[in-house]
Design a protein around this motif. Structure first.
Motif, short mmCIF file in Angstrom:
data_model
loop_
_atom_site.label_atom_id
_atom_site.label_comp_id
_atom_site.label_asym_id
_atom_site.label_seq_id
_atom_site.Cartn_x
_atom_site.Cartn_y
_atom_site.Cartn_z
N MET A 88 1.66 23.02 17.93
CA MET A 88 0.29 22.65 17.58
C MET A 88 -0.03 23.11 16.17
N HIS A 89 -0.83 22.28 15.50
CA HIS A 89 -1.36 22.65 14.18
C HIS A 89 -2.88 22.66 14.30
N PHE A 90 -3.49 23.73 13.78
CA PHE A 90 -4.94 23.85 13.85
C PHE A 90 -5.55 23.87 12.45
N ALA A 91 -6.72 23.25 12.33
CA ALA A 91 -7.51 23.34 11.10
C ALA A 91 -8.73 24.18 11.46
N GLY A 92 -8.82 25.36 10.85
CA GLY A 92 -9.83 26.30 11.33
C GLY A 92 -9.42 26.65 12.75
N ALA A 142 0.85 -1.18 0.00
CA ALA A 142 0.00 0.00 0.00
C ALA A 142 0.88 1.23 0.00
N GLN A 143 0.39 2.27 -0.61
CA GLN A 143 1.16 3.50 -0.69
C GLN A 143 0.31 4.66 -0.23
N PHE A 144 0.87 5.53 0.56
CA PHE A 144 0.14 6.75 0.87
C PHE A 144 1.10 7.92 0.88
N SER A 145 0.56 9.08 0.67
CA SER A 145 1.41 10.26 0.60
C SER A 145 1.32 11.03 1.91
N ILE A 146 2.43 11.61 2.27
CA ILE A 146 2.52 12.39 3.49
C ILE A 146 2.72 13.84 3.10
N PRO A 147 1.66 14.61 3.01
CA PRO A 147 1.85 16.00 2.63
C PRO A 147 2.31 16.80 3.84
N LEU A 148 2.69 18.04 3.59
CA LEU A 148 2.89 18.97 4.70
C LEU A 148 1.59 19.10 5.45
N THR A 149 1.68 19.21 6.75
CA THR A 149 0.47 19.38 7.54
C THR A 149 -0.33 20.58 7.04
N ARG A 150 0.40 21.64 6.71
CA ARG A 150 -0.27 22.83 6.18
C ARG A 150 -1.11 22.50 4.96
N GLU A 151 -0.50 21.79 4.01
CA GLU A 151 -1.23 21.49 2.78
C GLU A 151 -2.37 20.51 3.02
N GLU A 152 -2.14 19.58 3.93
CA GLU A 152 -3.15 18.59 4.26
C GLU A 152 -4.41 19.31 4.74
N ILE A 153 -4.20 20.38 5.49
CA ILE A 153 -5.34 21.13 6.05
C ILE A 153 -5.95 22.07 5.03
N THR A 154 -5.11 22.86 4.36
CA THR A 154 -5.68 23.84 3.44
C THR A 154 -6.35 23.16 2.24
N GLY A 167 -9.90 22.95 2.49
CA GLY A 167 -10.63 24.21 2.48
C GLY A 167 -10.55 24.93 3.82
N ALA A 168 -10.06 24.25 4.84
CA ALA A 168 -9.97 24.88 6.16
C ALA A 168 -8.76 25.81 6.20
N SER A 169 -8.78 26.77 7.11
CA SER A 169 -7.61 27.63 7.28
C SER A 169 -6.63 26.93 8.21
N TYR A 170 -5.37 27.28 8.06
CA TYR A 170 -4.32 26.61 8.81
C TYR A 170 -3.69 27.58 9.80
N ARG A 171 -3.46 27.11 11.01
CA ARG A 171 -2.74 27.93 11.99
C ARG A 171 -1.74 27.06 12.71
N TYR A 172 -0.57 27.67 12.95
CA TYR A 172 0.50 26.95 13.62
C TYR A 172 0.90 27.70 14.87
N ALA A 173 1.22 27.00 15.93
CA ALA A 173 1.67 27.66 17.15
C ALA A 173 2.79 26.86 17.80
N LEU A 174 3.86 27.57 18.15
CA LEU A 174 4.96 26.94 18.89
C LEU A 174 4.62 26.93 20.37
N VAL A 175 4.68 25.77 20.99
CA VAL A 175 4.36 25.69 22.42
C VAL A 175 5.61 25.92 23.26
#
Lengths: 229, 229
Positions: free
Chosen positions: A127-131, A75-87, A90-98
């Motif tokens: 943390m990565h947020f979707a919306g 099986a094969q799957f792709s690992i996109p950037l978290t940012r791209e996976e979210i955007t 259609g959701a907006s992406y937000r990143y925060a350094l803890v």
DNA sequence: TAGTGGTCTAGACCACCCC
DNA sequence: GGGTGGTCTAGACCACTAA
């Protein structure tokens, strides 16, 4: 009428499926098949090479080509950037350094990824947020011996994931997925109740036999990892 | 001195890694590179084709070859037979059929895998053990229109997984992994306490645009899925 | 429509390794 | 030793599509 390597591949697959060549069976040699299909040997060769890549055939010099006996599917799957996976949803992406701390590698990490004692590492939690919904908690360790530039990177606007992919492209690694109960602190970050299931991915990345980074990524249980067989 | 396609591939990779060709950059054409490396065009072509398969290059006729800009990594993992997965660890394997019923496909299943109304299906529930420890609960639905032979198979000694792989080899499908809380009955089967995390895999398998089978496989949270990037 | 990649050919040499 | 796959070549034609 000449055959394309795709037609030959399909024909071979069909014969395997019809059990004309059951698992373990020896196929005719390339020259023989090239005559049968009335094409060049290279064309047969390409068809068979792709079937080897797909895990359907096994080839050995002198002994010939056989249908794989152990029925292992890939099986094969792709690992996109978290940012791209979210955007891409259609959701907006937000990143925060803890938090961010440079230190020497703790024992469990040295054991996990085979580092010598007193290796300087950078520990990041983010943390990565979707919306506005928590999407992923990233607990990352970067080997500063392998990537000294990371020491100067603030990581307050760019996620370590993204930074590493840009700075250290094309590395190899391992991905281990499992289901866990998130520890209380991480459950807080993910906005899930304690005792709830979480999807965990551990990524270890190597570049030329040196471990670059180890990360534990935790998702709420709504996360689904999709791959093609 | 002639170059092998492996050397060329390594050289191209190296240039990409050195940012001589950053993401999105246009590479020289095959003919140009063949001259530079003093080899046949087909040799360059093979090197580049493999880099495309690995998701590192993108090629379009007439417009040329570019370094992939979206940094998507591809991971691959193999799905062995559950039996082999267990015996390869040295543990003994045991299979048990829990229940077996032929019926028409319920609405949620028809929606899930796009079956017409009143499609006859076989519903099987079974357990796989490693040693004497529960390893996997298999909840499987087989489309009897696609695989009528399944109706006569007892599945009391051979798992549907194994039977299907032998009878319907080389099919395509989708695999969706997630973390769940096992419902009480399945938790019982898996010998885990209620509310414990479980690793769930949903497999849908197609053969020539006809859905053959849908399965939900549930593992205790000790299960780890390992793949290579 | 011109230039790119996609494929095929006929032939060649080589590495490997079972007999 | 000899037959298998692995690779390379020089040339050719074709499909696609951006300019």
């Amino acid at each position: 009428m000449p055959s394309s390597y795709r037609q030959i591949k399909a024909e071979l697959l069909d014969r395997i499926r019809r059990n004309i060549w059951p698992p373990g069976a020896l196929l005719p040699g390339e020259i023989h098949l090239a005559e049968e299909f009335d094409c060049a040997r290279a064309t047969v060769s390409r068809a068979m090479r792709e079937l080897v890549e797909e895990g359907i055939l096994e080839r050995k010099r002198r002994s010939g080509t056989r249908v794989t006996s152990s029925q292992v599917r890939k099986a094969q799957f792709s690992i996109p950037l978290t940012r791209e996976e979210i955007t891409s949803t259609g959701a907006s992406y937000r990143y925060a350094l803890v938090d961010r701390a440079a230190r020497t590698a703790p024992g469990w990490l040295r054991a996990q990824i085979a580092l010598p004692q007193d290796t300087p590492v950078l520990h990041l939690r983010c943390m990565h947020f979707a919306g506005n919904r928590p999407y992923q908690f990233e607990d990352r360790w970067i080997n500063l011996t392998a990537v000294p530039e990371a020491k100067a990177a603030p990581f307050n606007t760019i996620s370590p994931n993204e930074w590493l992919i840009r700075e250290v492209p094309l590395s190899k690694g391992e991905l281990v997925c499992s289901a866990t109960i998130a520890p209380p602190e991480i459950a807080d970050f993910l906005g899930i109740s304690q005792g709830e299931a979480a999807f965990s991915m551990e990524r270890t990345t190597w570049l030329d036999d040196v471990c670059v980074t180890y990360a534990r990524l935790t998702h709420p249980s709504s996360y689904k990892m999709i791959s093609q067989i």
